[in-house]
Design a protein around this motif. Structure first.
Motif, short mmCIF file in Angstrom:
data_model
loop_
_atom_site.label_atom_id
_atom_site.label_comp_id
_atom_site.label_asym_id
_atom_site.label_seq_id
_atom_site.Cartn_x
_atom_site.Cartn_y
_atom_site.Cartn_z
N LYS B 73 0.90 -1.29 -0.04
CA LYS B 73 0.14 0.18 -0.14
C LYS B 73 1.07 1.38 0.01
O LYS B 73 0.78 2.32 -0.58
CB LYS B 73 -0.92 -0.11 1.14
CG LYS B 73 -1.94 1.19 1.25
CD LYS B 73 -2.78 1.12 2.33
CE LYS B 73 -3.68 2.61 2.26
NZ LYS B 73 -4.13 2.87 3.60
N ALA B 74 1.95 1.28 0.79
CA ALA B 74 2.93 2.32 0.71
C ALA B 74 3.38 2.49 -0.77
O ALA B 74 3.72 3.59 -0.77
CB ALA B 74 3.96 2.01 2.00
N LEU B 75 3.65 1.46 -1.25
CA LEU B 75 4.38 1.50 -2.50
C LEU B 75 3.29 1.98 -3.62
O LEU B 75 3.71 2.90 -4.58
CB LEU B 75 4.82 0.09 -3.07
CG LEU B 75 6.05 -0.29 -2.34
CD1 LEU B 75 6.24 -1.88 -2.61
CD2 LEU B 75 7.44 0.26 -2.83
N ALA B 76 2.19 1.79 -3.20
CA ALA B 76 1.20 2.37 -4.51
C ALA B 76 0.89 3.48 -3.98
O ALA B 76 0.41 4.75 -4.96
CB ALA B 76 -0.32 1.51 -3.89
N ILE B 77 0.92 4.26 -2.88
CA ILE B 77 0.91 5.75 -2.42
C ILE B 77 1.97 6.66 -2.99
O ILE B 77 1.96 7.77 -3.14
CB ILE B 77 0.76 5.98 -1.02
CG1 ILE B 77 -0.65 5.35 -0.23
CG2 ILE B 77 1.08 7.27 -0.38
CD1 ILE B 77 -0.62 5.22 1.30
N GLY B 78 3.15 5.95 -3.37
CA GLY B 78 4.19 6.39 -3.77
C GLY B 78 5.46 6.29 -3.51
O GLY B 78 6.70 6.88 -4.05
N ALA B 79 5.88 5.40 -2.76
CA ALA B 79 7.19 4.96 -2.24
C ALA B 79 7.78 4.12 -3.49
O ALA B 79 7.23 3.84 -4.37
CB ALA B 79 7.13 3.94 -1.16
N ASP B 80 9.28 4.44 -3.92
CA ASP B 80 9.80 4.02 -4.98
C ASP B 80 10.37 2.34 -4.55
O ASP B 80 10.02 1.60 -5.60
CB ASP B 80 11.02 4.68 -5.23
CG ASP B 80 10.87 6.03 -5.63
OD1 ASP B 80 10.25 6.28 -6.65
OD2 ASP B 80 11.10 7.03 -4.93
N ASP B 81 10.71 2.11 -3.51
CA ASP B 81 11.08 0.81 -3.22
C ASP B 81 10.84 0.52 -1.68
O ASP B 81 10.50 1.46 -0.96
CB ASP B 81 12.48 0.46 -3.58
CG ASP B 81 13.57 1.18 -2.99
OD1 ASP B 81 13.22 2.19 -2.27
OD2 ASP B 81 14.83 0.99 -3.25
N PRO B 184 -4.38 5.27 -2.33
CA PRO B 184 -3.80 4.88 -3.32
C PRO B 184 -4.63 4.88 -4.68
O PRO B 184 -5.65 4.52 -4.46
CB PRO B 184 -3.01 3.53 -3.35
CG PRO B 184 -3.75 3.01 -1.81
CD PRO B 184 -4.21 4.12 -1.42
N ASN B 185 -4.07 5.45 -5.90
CA ASN B 185 -5.16 5.29 -6.96
C ASN B 185 -4.70 4.16 -7.73
O ASN B 185 -3.76 3.08 -7.55
CB ASN B 185 -5.14 6.35 -8.00
CG ASN B 185 -3.57 6.60 -8.48
OD1 ASN B 185 -2.70 5.67 -8.57
ND2 ASN B 185 -3.19 7.89 -8.47
N MET B 186 -5.61 3.65 -8.78
CA MET B 186 -5.45 2.25 -9.40
C MET B 186 -4.02 2.40 -10.18
O MET B 186 -3.46 1.32 -10.08
CB MET B 186 -6.65 2.44 -10.61
CG MET B 186 -6.67 1.12 -11.07
SD MET B 186 -6.67 -0.25 -10.10
CE MET B 186 -8.28 -0.28 -9.37
N ARG B 187 -3.40 3.24 -10.74
CA ARG B 187 -2.24 3.39 -11.20
C ARG B 187 -1.11 2.82 -10.25
O ARG B 187 -0.23 2.06 -10.58
CB ARG B 187 -1.91 4.80 -11.95
CG ARG B 187 -0.76 4.46 -12.90
CD ARG B 187 -0.46 5.77 -13.70
NE ARG B 187 0.73 5.85 -14.25
CZ ARG B 187 1.73 6.58 -13.49
NH1 ARG B 187 1.42 7.35 -12.41
NH2 ARG B 187 3.05 6.55 -13.93
N GLY B 188 -1.22 3.63 -9.30
CA GLY B 188 -0.45 3.34 -8.18
C GLY B 188 -0.52 1.87 -7.61
O GLY B 188 0.93 1.22 -7.39
N ILE B 189 -1.71 1.31 -7.39
CA ILE B 189 -1.90 -0.01 -7.01
C ILE B 189 -1.14 -1.12 -8.20
O ILE B 189 -0.35 -1.93 -7.83
CB ILE B 189 -3.20 -0.20 -7.04
CG1 ILE B 189 -3.82 0.41 -5.87
CG2 ILE B 189 -3.31 -1.84 -6.62
CD1 ILE B 189 -5.29 0.55 -5.66
#
Lengths: 320, 245
Positions: B73-81, B184-189
């Motif tokens: 979820k954190a990656l979907a919100i915008g973390a890179d790795d 998170p949006n769909m693209r993020g997920i």
């Protein structure tokens, strides 16, 4: 065990939460055979600091370096570590607060100490050293054994009964050595709500929720708080709506309080709000909805209109 | 700028807490897990700062494989790795040692986390990590901007706030209103599924505290109801019965 107590002061006067920390330290020292030294940092009047003796401290180390007038966890931790060395203390007690936790943490990392934050009772020192602490924001407790030679405990309000007695502590000048690393941040400004009583220090809190219907309706609540000598708090929706300032927000993601008396006015009692108040000794709920979940967590309840009930309570108090 | 955001995987704020195994383990049955609410604020501000500065944001969790939905979820919100230290967190010191170890290896300019976890509420991990790394730590931080290697931030103090300035690297414990939580949006997920999640072994630490047992608070007695038209009675009861006035 020799005990060192970290004091928080407000304009040189020992905060109530720190008076409790001294009383807690004194109880540990008397159970294990030892004395209590308190550490005061920044401005402070010797006659005020000597009052630490009323709660059980034999001595106060006072470091009056003016750079310590600003809360600074790095310098405070340096001073604390040096005071532990100077007094040979093996137990350190602090009141749980933002600065208390920060100082406790940094000192613990330097001393390789066992650290427990949120203790709610005196430690069990028969055969070991274990202490009970609050977890899950007051929804449960854990008993933790502290194994390292130095033990650091940040206590919650009401962890011990405070009985002030006659007594005066010897105040000694203390000159810890600081490095450049201790003063890395520059304070560029601050905002403080005047003479308002602090929520964490208050014995009584009167708190309002959405049932107050708007920021313009807060006066009856403030009147009751003034009559009781209480601090004012609020629920999360109220602070989110900017009806009241953020520092009044009590709850899971706000301030956790443990006053002797908590009076909730027009607060329904969401589980997140209850998590912030479940350390209170006595809870009064005033709400016009008899189904409000807060009544289940309350000691006394009044189903009624806050704008009718509050002025009557204020009047009853004033009439004594 | 390299940013590290540390997240906890904790029971939802509305979870009913109970214990098993002779009161030594949390009963996880039926408990919904979330990213710690304060960590979520730290993550949201971290993502904003990364987007402004064009840096990299790594999310770190110390926990067993159960944590991975929250890490994704954190990656979907915008973390890179992401990095997961594969261990059951024993106490704050253990967690702090793991975070410090990862930070020493990778060197971050800014380390953010929540002011406290909502399971143990200690609020000490940022201070411990700061001391282990020899860098300043501040908490609770409610506003944060970074400009030219300098952080300008506001910290909540008793009854108000204080504005500060300090050079990076820094470690900060965050709380609202530092940023709005991000959903998170769909693209993020979709992209989160392929972002790297590295699992590493914990470093050994000294055992400084040991949990003995958990317990629930004693049940609350019944609420004594007072009719609204006799509200004044309350004051008398608070004096004579509850003895709190």
């Amino acid at each position: 065990m020799s005990v060192l107590v970290f004091l928080e002061t407000d304009k040189g006067i020992i905060k109530k939460t720190s008076q409790e920390a001294i009383a807690y330290g004194a109880a540990v020292a008397s159970a294990t055979g030892g004395t209590v030294t308190a550490l005061a940092l920044g401005e402070g009047d010797a006659s005020e600091l000597a009052k630490a003796g009323r709660f059980g401290a034999a001595k106060v180390l006072h470091a009056a370096d003016p750079r310590l007038n600003q809360e600074n966890s790095l310098a405070y931790a340096s001073a604390l570590v040096q005071a532990v060395g100077a007094t040979g203390s093996t137990v350190v007690i602090l009141a749980k607060s933002g600065i208390g936790d920060a100082v406790a943490a940094r000192a613990a990392a330097r001393l390789k100490a066992a650290i427990v934050s949120g203790a709610t009772e005196l430690p069990d020192t028969a055969g070991g050293f274990s202490v009970k602490r609050s977890i899950y924001t007051g929804k449960a407790f854990a008993t933790v054994e502290m194994k390292a030679p130095v033990k650091i405990i940040a206590i919650r309000k009401n962890a011990v009964d405070v009985q002030a007695e006659e007594g005066s502590a010897a105040v000694e000048v203390f000159n810890p050595v600081f490095g450049d690393n201790d003063f890395k941040a520059t304070v560029t400004g601050s905002e403080k709500a005047g003479t308002q009583l602090s929520l964490t220090d208050a014995d009584i809190i009167v708190s309002g929720g959405r049932g107050m219907k708007g920021p313009e309706n807060w006066q009856p609540l403030i009147d009751l708080a003034q009559a009781l000598g209480a601090a004012t708090g609020c629920s999360k929706p109220v602070s989110d709506l900017d009806w009241r300032p953020h520092h009044e927000h009590i709850g899971q993601t706000g301030i956790k309080v443990a006053p002797n008396l908590y009076i909730a006015c027009g607060i329904s009692g969401a589980i997140q709000h209850l998590a912030g108040v479940n350390g209170s000794k006595c809870i009064v709920v005033i709400n016009k909805d008899p189904e409000a979940p807060f009544f289940k967590a309350a000691d006394y309840g009044i189903v009624g209109d806050v704008f009718d009930v509050l002025p009557r309570l204020t009047k009853a108090i004033k009439e004594g | 700028m390299k940013i590290l955001v540390c997240i906890t995987n904790v029971p939802d704020t509305t979870a009913r807490i109970s214990f098993t195994d002779g009161d030594t383990k949390l009963n996880k049955a039926g408990v919904q897990y979330i990213i710690g609410p304060y960590d979520d604020y730290a993550l949201a501000r971290g993502v904003e700062l990364k987007e402004q500065s064009g840096g990299m944001l790594t999310v770190l969790n110390v926990g067993p494989a159960d944590s991975e939905p929250q890490i994704r979820k954190a990656l979907a919100i915008g973390a890179d790795d992401a990095i997961r230290v594969d261990a059951e967190p024993v106490d704050s010191f253990f967690v702090a040692e793991q975070i410090a170890h990862v930070a020493r290896q990778n060197g971050y300019d800014l380390i953010l986390m929540g002011r406290e976890s909502i399971d143990f509420n200690s609020g000490i991990v940022h201070g411990l990590v700061g001391e282990l790394l020899g860098i300043p730590s501040f908490s609770p931080v409610m506003k944060l901007d970074i400009e030219g290697g300098k952080a300008r931030f506001a910290r909540e103090i008793d009854g108000g706030k204080e504005y500060l300035e300090a050079d990076l690297p820094l470690i900060l414990g965050c709380q609202e209103p530092i940023a709005e939580w991000k959903i998170p949006n769909m693209r993020g997920i979709m992209t989160a599924r392929t972002k790297p999640l590295q699992v590493v072994e914990p470093v050994p630490t000294e055992e400084l505290t040991v949990l003995q047992k958990y317990e629930l608070p004693p049940a609350k007695g019944a609420c004594r109801m007072i009719p609204a038209e006799e509200a004044e009675t309350l004051i008398r009861l608070l004096k004579t019965e509850a003895k709190v006035l």
